[in-house]
Design a protein around this motif. Structure first.
Motif, PDB file in Angstrom:
ATOM      1  N   PRO A   1      -1.747   2.601 -12.058  1.00  0.00           N
ATOM      2  CA  PRO A   1      -1.042   2.671 -10.777  1.00  0.00           C
ATOM      3  C   PRO A   1      -0.380   4.034 -10.589  1.00  0.00           C
ATOM      4  O   PRO A   1       0.240   4.565 -11.500  1.00  0.00           O
ATOM      5  N   VAL A   2      -0.565   4.597  -9.395  1.00  0.00           N
ATOM      6  CA  VAL A   2       0.080   5.845  -9.005  1.00  0.00           C
ATOM      7  C   VAL A   2       0.596   5.625  -7.592  1.00  0.00           C
ATOM      8  O   VAL A   2      -0.191   5.365  -6.678  1.00  0.00           O
ATOM      9  N   GLY A   3       1.902   5.710  -7.413  1.00  0.00           N
ATOM     10  CA  GLY A   3       2.473   5.408  -6.108  1.00  0.00           C
ATOM     11  C   GLY A   3       2.212   3.960  -5.763  1.00  0.00           C
ATOM     12  O   GLY A   3       2.435   3.066  -6.580  1.00  0.00           O
ATOM     13  N   ASP A   4       1.679   3.718  -4.566  1.00  0.00           N
ATOM     14  CA  ASP A   4       1.406   2.358  -4.113  1.00  0.00           C
ATOM     15  C   ASP A   4      -0.027   1.924  -4.385  1.00  0.00           C
ATOM     16  O   ASP A   4      -0.407   0.804  -4.045  1.00  0.00           O
ATOM     17  N   GLU A   5      -0.835   2.778  -4.956  1.00  0.00           N
ATOM     18  CA  GLU A   5      -2.253   2.498  -5.190  1.00  0.00           C
ATOM     19  C   GLU A   5      -2.548   2.390  -6.678  1.00  0.00           C
ATOM     20  O   GLU A   5      -1.762   2.817  -7.521  1.00  0.00           O
TER      21      GLU A   5
ATOM     22  N   ASN B   1       2.360   9.094  -1.582  1.00  0.00           N
ATOM     23  CA  ASN B   1       2.812   9.043  -2.973  1.00  0.00           C
ATOM     24  C   ASN B   1       1.669   8.823  -3.951  1.00  0.00           C
ATOM     25  O   ASN B   1       1.893   8.596  -5.128  1.00  0.00           O
ATOM     26  N   GLY B   2       0.454   8.848  -3.453  1.00  0.00           N
ATOM     27  CA  GLY B   2      -0.698   8.575  -4.295  1.00  0.00           C
ATOM     28  C   GLY B   2      -1.207   9.799  -5.036  1.00  0.00           C
ATOM     29  O   GLY B   2      -0.697  10.913  -4.903  1.00  0.00           O
TER      30      GLY B   2
END
Length: 88
Positions: free
Chosen positions: A27-31, A66-67
């Motif tokens: 997971p990175v940010g919301d993805e 934020n990805g």
């Protein structure tokens, strides 16, 4: 269960061909992004992910600031080559 680095390394090296076909979701940010295990060596495991330029802008246009794509864009935008004289 493996509880030390040496045993983990031995198992990774023994299973190198099969492990190199595996993916790791991070997971990175919301993805969540899939990284391929592209290398298994004596000291480390290498994870690999291609990020296409079009995907960078598509993600940003979709609001994903934020990805991983946004992070890669910021790295490229903020990069400045070091002056050799300053580095010394």
């Amino acid at each position: 269960m493996i509880d030390n680095p040496e045993d983990l390394k031995e198992k990774a090296l023994a299973n190198k061909p099969g492990l190199r076909r595996q993916y790791v979701n991070i997971p990175v940010g919301d993805e969540e992004y899939g990284f391929r295990i592209s290398g298994i060596g004596a000291k480390a495991i290498k994870l690999e992910k291609y990020v296409k330029y079009d995907e960078i802008f598509e993600a940003l246009e979709a609001g994903n600031e934020n990805g991983l794509e946004a992070m890669v864009k910021r790295i490229i935008e903020d990069y400045e080559e070091e002056n050799e004289e300053e580095a010394e």
